[in-house]
Design a protein around this motif. Sequence first.
Motif, PDB file in Angstrom:
ATOM      1  N   ASP A   1       5.279   5.291  -7.571  1.00  0.00           N
ATOM      2  CA  ASP A   1       6.335   4.282  -7.459  1.00  0.00           C
ATOM      3  C   ASP A   1       5.883   2.888  -7.875  1.00  0.00           C
ATOM      4  O   ASP A   1       6.706   1.972  -7.976  1.00  0.00           O
ATOM      5  CB  ASP A   1       6.866   4.214  -6.021  1.00  0.00           C
ATOM      6  CG  ASP A   1       7.493   5.518  -5.564  1.00  0.00           C
ATOM      7  OD1 ASP A   1       7.544   5.740  -4.341  1.00  0.00           O
ATOM      8  OD2 ASP A   1       7.926   6.310  -6.424  1.00  0.00           O
TER       9      ASP A   1
ATOM     10  N   THR B   1      15.620  -0.441  -1.761  1.00  0.00           N
ATOM     11  CA  THR B   1      14.607  -0.115  -0.758  1.00  0.00           C
ATOM     12  C   THR B   1      13.916   1.183  -1.138  1.00  0.00           C
ATOM     13  O   THR B   1      14.574   2.169  -1.495  1.00  0.00           O
ATOM     14  CB  THR B   1      15.238   0.027   0.636  1.00  0.00           C
ATOM     15  OG1 THR B   1      15.887  -1.198   0.994  1.00  0.00           O
ATOM     16  CG2 THR B   1      14.168   0.350   1.676  1.00  0.00           C
TER      17      THR B   1
ATOM     18  N   ARG C   1      13.950   8.703  -1.145  1.00  0.00           N
ATOM     19  CA  ARG C   1      13.271   7.511  -0.630  1.00  0.00           C
ATOM     20  C   ARG C   1      13.761   6.230  -1.304  1.00  0.00           C
ATOM     21  O   ARG C   1      13.499   5.128  -0.817  1.00  0.00           O
ATOM     22  CB  ARG C   1      11.752   7.626  -0.773  1.00  0.00           C
ATOM     23  CG  ARG C   1      11.235   7.687  -2.192  1.00  0.00           C
ATOM     24  CD  ARG C   1       9.702   7.822  -2.200  1.00  0.00           C
ATOM     25  NE  ARG C   1       9.145   7.871  -3.547  1.00  0.00           N
ATOM     26  CZ  ARG C   1       9.016   8.971  -4.260  1.00  0.00           C
ATOM     27  NH1 ARG C   1       9.402  10.144  -3.750  1.00  0.00           N
ATOM     28  NH2 ARG C   1       8.506   8.922  -5.484  1.00  0.00           N
TER      29      ARG C   1
ATOM     30  N   SER D   1       0.849  -1.201   0.000  1.00  0.00           N
ATOM     31  CA  SER D   1       0.000   0.000   0.000  1.00  0.00           C
ATOM     32  C   SER D   1       0.883   1.248   0.000  1.00  0.00           C
ATOM     33  O   SER D   1       2.034   1.194   0.467  1.00  0.00           O
ATOM     34  CB  SER D   1      -0.903   0.005   1.228  1.00  0.00           C
ATOM     35  OG  SER D   1      -1.736  -1.125   1.250  1.00  0.00           O
ATOM     36  N   PRO D   2       0.370   2.357  -0.507  1.00  0.00           N
ATOM     37  CA  PRO D   2       1.131   3.613  -0.417  1.00  0.00           C
ATOM     38  C   PRO D   2       1.532   3.894   1.023  1.00  0.00           C
ATOM     39  O   PRO D   2       0.751   3.651   1.961  1.00  0.00           O
ATOM     40  CB  PRO D   2       0.141   4.652  -0.949  1.00  0.00           C
ATOM     41  CG  PRO D   2      -0.741   3.884  -1.876  1.00  0.00           C
ATOM     42  CD  PRO D   2      -0.880   2.522  -1.253  1.00  0.00           C
ATOM     43  N   GLY D   3       2.754   4.375   1.203  1.00  0.00           N
ATOM     44  CA  GLY D   3       3.269   4.658   2.531  1.00  0.00           C
ATOM     45  C   GLY D   3       4.073   3.513   3.124  1.00  0.00           C
ATOM     46  O   GLY D   3       4.832   3.722   4.077  1.00  0.00           O
ATOM     47  N   GLU D   4       3.901   2.313   2.586  1.00  0.00           N
ATOM     48  CA  GLU D   4       4.655   1.171   3.086  1.00  0.00           C
ATOM     49  C   GLU D   4       6.069   1.154   2.517  1.00  0.00           C
ATOM     50  O   GLU D   4       6.385   1.806   1.522  1.00  0.00           O
ATOM     51  CB  GLU D   4       3.939  -0.141   2.754  1.00  0.00           C
ATOM     52  CG  GLU D   4       2.669  -0.363   3.557  1.00  0.00           C
ATOM     53  CD  GLU D   4       2.155  -1.786   3.432  1.00  0.00           C
ATOM     54  OE1 GLU D   4       1.756  -2.189   2.318  1.00  0.00           O
ATOM     55  OE2 GLU D   4       2.153  -2.506   4.470  1.00  0.00           O
ATOM     56  N   ARG D   5       6.894   0.345   3.149  1.00  0.00           N
ATOM     57  CA  ARG D   5       8.287   0.178   2.746  1.00  0.00           C
ATOM     58  C   ARG D   5       8.387  -0.998   1.790  1.00  0.00           C
ATOM     59  O   ARG D   5       7.811  -2.058   2.034  1.00  0.00           O
ATOM     60  CB  ARG D   5       9.143  -0.079   3.985  1.00  0.00           C
ATOM     61  CG  ARG D   5      10.624  -0.218   3.769  1.00  0.00           C
ATOM     62  CD  ARG D   5      11.291  -0.564   5.104  1.00  0.00           C
ATOM     63  NE  ARG D   5      12.726  -0.551   5.072  1.00  0.00           N
ATOM     64  CZ  ARG D   5      13.464   0.524   5.346  1.00  0.00           C
ATOM     65  NH1 ARG D   5      12.879   1.667   5.649  1.00  0.00           N
ATOM     66  NH2 ARG D   5      14.778   0.453   5.301  1.00  0.00           N
TER      67      ARG D   5
ATOM     68  N   SER E   1      11.593   3.664   0.797  1.00  0.00           N
ATOM     69  CA  SER E   1      11.292   3.815   2.220  1.00  0.00           C
ATOM     70  C   SER E   1       9.800   4.002   2.498  1.00  0.00           C
ATOM     71  O   SER E   1       9.279   3.478   3.478  1.00  0.00           O
ATOM     72  CB  SER E   1      12.079   4.995   2.802  1.00  0.00           C
ATOM     73  OG  SER E   1      11.751   6.187   2.119  1.00  0.00           O
ATOM     74  N   SER E   2       9.125   4.736   1.630  1.00  0.00           N
ATOM     75  CA  SER E   2       7.694   4.975   1.808  1.00  0.00           C
ATOM     76  C   SER E   2       7.091   5.152   0.417  1.00  0.00           C
ATOM     77  O   SER E   2       7.354   6.159  -0.242  1.00  0.00           O
ATOM     78  CB  SER E   2       7.456   6.221   2.659  1.00  0.00           C
ATOM     79  OG  SER E   2       6.066   6.476   2.806  1.00  0.00           O
ATOM     80  N   LEU E   3       6.321   4.174  -0.008  1.00  0.00           N
ATOM     81  CA  LEU E   3       5.835   4.165  -1.379  1.00  0.00           C
ATOM     82  C   LEU E   3       4.896   5.333  -1.684  1.00  0.00           C
ATOM     83  O   LEU E   3       3.929   5.579  -0.967  1.00  0.00           O
ATOM     84  CB  LEU E   3       5.119   2.845  -1.673  1.00  0.00           C
ATOM     85  CG  LEU E   3       6.016   1.641  -1.931  1.00  0.00           C
ATOM     86  CD1 LEU E   3       5.217   0.353  -1.808  1.00  0.00           C
ATOM     87  CD2 LEU E   3       6.681   1.737  -3.291  1.00  0.00           C
ATOM     88  N   GLU E   4       5.220   6.024  -2.766  1.00  0.00           N
ATOM     89  CA  GLU E   4       4.334   7.053  -3.315  1.00  0.00           C
ATOM     90  C   GLU E   4       3.517   6.424  -4.441  1.00  0.00           C
ATOM     91  O   GLU E   4       3.929   5.408  -5.019  1.00  0.00           O
ATOM     92  CB  GLU E   4       5.164   8.213  -3.850  1.00  0.00           C
ATOM     93  CG  GLU E   4       5.965   8.954  -2.783  1.00  0.00           C
ATOM     94  CD  GLU E   4       5.085   9.792  -1.868  1.00  0.00           C
ATOM     95  OE1 GLU E   4       3.941  10.138  -2.257  1.00  0.00           O
ATOM     96  OE2 GLU E   4       5.534  10.108  -0.744  1.00  0.00           O
TER      97      GLU E   4
END
Lengths: 106, 112
Positions: free
Chosen positions: A82, A74, A61, A14-18, A76-79
């Motif tokens: 991405d 990596t 990121r 999900s968006p926001g996940e690593r 770091s926080s999926l946009e």
Amino acid sequence: EIVLTQSPATLSLSPGERATLSCRASQSVSSSLAWYQQKPGLAPRLLIYDASKRAPGIPARFSGSGSGTDFTLTISSLEPEDFAVYYCQQRSNWWTFGRGTKVEIK
Amino acid sequence: EVQLVETGGGLIQPGGSLRLSCAASGFTVSSTYMSWVRQAPGRGLEWVSVIFSGGRPYYADSVKGRFTLSRDNTNNTMYLQMNSLRVEDTAVYYCTKDWVSWGQGALVTVSS
């Protein structure tokens, strides 16, 4: 020929996940490894070269690590932008690519 | 600004020939190394050929003896002459400078 094995084939997040993507080489490539992002219908975009150096204009990121035969990309926080397919490429002995990891929206 | 524009793709029968062009702007093709990379439909990336600043080309085993890479410094263009084409050569062909700048790709379809 140096064979690159990428895992997993698909990553559902999900968006926001690593996101953690792996690339393993069949023999040592030292730090001669790059990562690309590709979206449908577009050319690949260089993200990382020399295993850990970000290409110009690539957001912080995205990070790369590893040497020898094991490498990691990596995010770091999926946009939202991405979600794409990611390829690793070795540059130690000519050039070969992995088969890609698709990062899809969960 | 660096720009690469591929032209010359199309539909060709097995055994036929096709020439791809990669027109460059924003730099001189003889100043750096440039490559061709292809991507079969729904598949991954495959390096095809490279030409270094010294001018000597190199090829992947899959195309050696059939493809010829050259460049025209006057027109600032790189070419890929593809002979004895096979069905398995069907792909989008990209030219790239230093792996950073890429063209939009040219579709080559080999089919009877």
